[in-house]
Motif scaffolding. Structure first.
Motif, PDB file in Angstrom:
ATOM      1  N   LEU A 174       0.150   2.692  -4.736  1.00  0.00           N
ATOM      2  CA  LEU A 174      -0.830   1.682  -4.319  1.00  0.00           C
ATOM      3  C   LEU A 174      -0.948   1.615  -2.794  1.00  0.00           C
ATOM      4  O   LEU A 174      -2.028   1.340  -2.269  1.00  0.00           O
ATOM      5  CB  LEU A 174      -0.466   0.314  -4.898  1.00  0.00           C
ATOM      6  N   GLY A 175       0.121   1.883  -2.081  1.00  0.00           N
ATOM      7  CA  GLY A 175       0.052   1.970  -0.622  1.00  0.00           C
ATOM      8  C   GLY A 175      -0.833   3.123  -0.190  1.00  0.00           C
ATOM      9  O   GLY A 175      -1.622   3.007   0.743  1.00  0.00           O
ATOM     10  N   GLY A 176      -0.728   4.249  -0.888  1.00  0.00           N
ATOM     11  CA  GLY A 176      -1.568   5.406  -0.591  1.00  0.00           C
ATOM     12  C   GLY A 176      -3.032   5.150  -0.903  1.00  0.00           C
ATOM     13  O   GLY A 176      -3.922   5.549  -0.157  1.00  0.00           O
ATOM     14  N   VAL A 177      -3.285   4.469  -2.019  1.00  0.00           N
ATOM     15  CA  VAL A 177      -4.668   4.116  -2.373  1.00  0.00           C
ATOM     16  C   VAL A 177      -5.241   3.163  -1.324  1.00  0.00           C
ATOM     17  O   VAL A 177      -6.397   3.297  -0.915  1.00  0.00           O
ATOM     18  CB  VAL A 177      -4.740   3.498  -3.787  1.00  0.00           C
ATOM     19  N   GLY A 178      -4.430   2.226  -0.880  1.00  0.00           N
ATOM     20  CA  GLY A 178      -4.874   1.298   0.165  1.00  0.00           C
ATOM     21  C   GLY A 178      -5.195   2.018   1.467  1.00  0.00           C
ATOM     22  O   GLY A 178      -6.190   1.705   2.123  1.00  0.00           O
ATOM     23  N   GLU A 179      -4.385   2.988   1.845  1.00  0.00           N
ATOM     24  CA  GLU A 179      -4.652   3.761   3.063  1.00  0.00           C
ATOM     25  C   GLU A 179      -5.906   4.610   2.892  1.00  0.00           C
ATOM     26  O   GLU A 179      -6.696   4.755   3.816  1.00  0.00           O
ATOM     27  CB  GLU A 179      -3.454   4.659   3.386  1.00  0.00           C
ATOM     28  N   TYR A 180      -6.107   5.181   1.720  1.00  0.00           N
ATOM     29  CA  TYR A 180      -7.260   6.036   1.457  1.00  0.00           C
ATOM     30  C   TYR A 180      -8.571   5.253   1.554  1.00  0.00           C
ATOM     31  O   TYR A 180      -9.525   5.696   2.165  1.00  0.00           O
ATOM     32  CB  TYR A 180      -7.123   6.676   0.078  1.00  0.00           C
ATOM     33  N   TYR A 181      -8.610   4.072   0.934  1.00  0.00           N
ATOM     34  CA  TYR A 181      -9.822   3.261   0.922  1.00  0.00           C
ATOM     35  C   TYR A 181      -9.858   2.213   2.033  1.00  0.00           C
ATOM     36  O   TYR A 181     -10.803   1.428   2.095  1.00  0.00           O
ATOM     37  CB  TYR A 181      -9.990   2.560  -0.427  1.00  0.00           C
ATOM     38  N   ASP A 182      -8.840   2.177   2.877  1.00  0.00           N
ATOM     39  CA  ASP A 182      -8.747   1.220   3.983  1.00  0.00           C
ATOM     40  C   ASP A 182      -8.809  -0.220   3.462  1.00  0.00           C
ATOM     41  O   ASP A 182      -9.589  -1.038   3.943  1.00  0.00           O
ATOM     42  CB  ASP A 182      -9.835   1.491   5.030  1.00  0.00           C
TER      43      ASP A 182
ATOM     44  N   THR B 164      -1.519  -5.032  -0.324  1.00  0.00           N
ATOM     45  CA  THR B 164      -1.084  -6.251  -1.000  1.00  0.00           C
ATOM     46  C   THR B 164      -2.148  -6.727  -1.985  1.00  0.00           C
ATOM     47  O   THR B 164      -1.819  -7.164  -3.097  1.00  0.00           O
ATOM     48  CB  THR B 164      -0.779  -7.352   0.025  1.00  0.00           C
ATOM     49  N   LEU B 165      -3.415  -6.622  -1.611  1.00  0.00           N
ATOM     50  CA  LEU B 165      -4.496  -6.987  -2.528  1.00  0.00           C
ATOM     51  C   LEU B 165      -4.517  -6.064  -3.737  1.00  0.00           C
ATOM     52  O   LEU B 165      -4.752  -6.507  -4.867  1.00  0.00           O
ATOM     53  CB  LEU B 165      -5.839  -6.949  -1.811  1.00  0.00           C
ATOM     54  N   LEU B 166      -4.275  -4.785  -3.511  1.00  0.00           N
ATOM     55  CA  LEU B 166      -4.232  -3.837  -4.622  1.00  0.00           C
ATOM     56  C   LEU B 166      -3.059  -4.138  -5.550  1.00  0.00           C
ATOM     57  O   LEU B 166      -3.187  -4.030  -6.771  1.00  0.00           O
ATOM     58  CB  LEU B 166      -4.123  -2.404  -4.097  1.00  0.00           C
ATOM     59  N   ARG B 167      -1.936  -4.515  -4.972  1.00  0.00           N
ATOM     60  CA  ARG B 167      -0.771  -4.850  -5.797  1.00  0.00           C
ATOM     61  C   ARG B 167      -1.042  -6.098  -6.636  1.00  0.00           C
ATOM     62  O   ARG B 167      -0.648  -6.162  -7.804  1.00  0.00           O
ATOM     63  CB  ARG B 167       0.463  -5.052  -4.920  1.00  0.00           C
ATOM     64  N   LEU B 168      -1.712  -7.087  -6.061  1.00  0.00           N
ATOM     65  CA  LEU B 168      -2.076  -8.288  -6.824  1.00  0.00           C
ATOM     66  C   LEU B 168      -3.053  -7.941  -7.938  1.00  0.00           C
ATOM     67  O   LEU B 168      -2.921  -8.438  -9.063  1.00  0.00           O
ATOM     68  CB  LEU B 168      -2.666  -9.345  -5.903  1.00  0.00           C
ATOM     69  N   ALA B 169      -4.034  -7.104  -7.646  1.00  0.00           N
ATOM     70  CA  ALA B 169      -4.996  -6.690  -8.666  1.00  0.00           C
ATOM     71  C   ALA B 169      -4.303  -5.904  -9.772  1.00  0.00           C
ATOM     72  O   ALA B 169      -4.607  -6.073 -10.964  1.00  0.00           O
ATOM     73  CB  ALA B 169      -6.103  -5.851  -8.033  1.00  0.00           C
ATOM     74  N   PHE B 170      -3.349  -5.048  -9.392  1.00  0.00           N
ATOM     75  CA  PHE B 170      -2.591  -4.294 -10.388  1.00  0.00           C
ATOM     76  C   PHE B 170      -1.777  -5.235 -11.270  1.00  0.00           C
ATOM     77  O   PHE B 170      -1.690  -5.044 -12.483  1.00  0.00           O
ATOM     78  CB  PHE B 170      -1.672  -3.281  -9.701  1.00  0.00           C
ATOM     79  N   LEU B 171      -1.185  -6.241 -10.672  1.00  0.00           N
ATOM     80  CA  LEU B 171      -0.398  -7.209 -11.437  1.00  0.00           C
ATOM     81  C   LEU B 171      -1.278  -7.955 -12.439  1.00  0.00           C
ATOM     82  O   LEU B 171      -0.902  -8.121 -13.602  1.00  0.00           O
ATOM     83  CB  LEU B 171       0.287  -8.196 -10.497  1.00  0.00           C
TER      84      LEU B 171
END
Length: 66
Positions: free
Chosen positions: A17-25, A29-36
């Motif tokens: 998820l950190g890599g996805v966040g870096e890829y899409y800028d 933390t938002l991605l982790r919340l959405a994943f949860l």
């Protein structure tokens, strides 16, 4: 060309998820919340299996790569 890599610096478990966040800028933390939320809505199993598959498939960033 942009490539998706697991994050070396912004990771909690495998860095997917950190890599996805870096890829899409996007803030990881938002991605982790959405994943949860997704994991809770799908009774955890599909989201966890998807994360494990992504952790296996997405390559690690090699030092010196852009």
């Amino acid at each position: 060309m942009k490539r998706l890599y697991k994050s070396n610096t912004n990771k909690v478990w495998a860095g997917v998820l950190g890599g996805v966040g870096e890829y899409y800028d996007i803030d990881p933390t938002l991605l982790r919340l959405a994943f949860l939320v997704l994991a809770i809505m799908t009774a955890f199993v599909p989201a966890i299996i998807g994360y494990i598959i992504a952790a296996i498939i997405v390559p690690k960033r090699v030092e010196g790569s852009i």
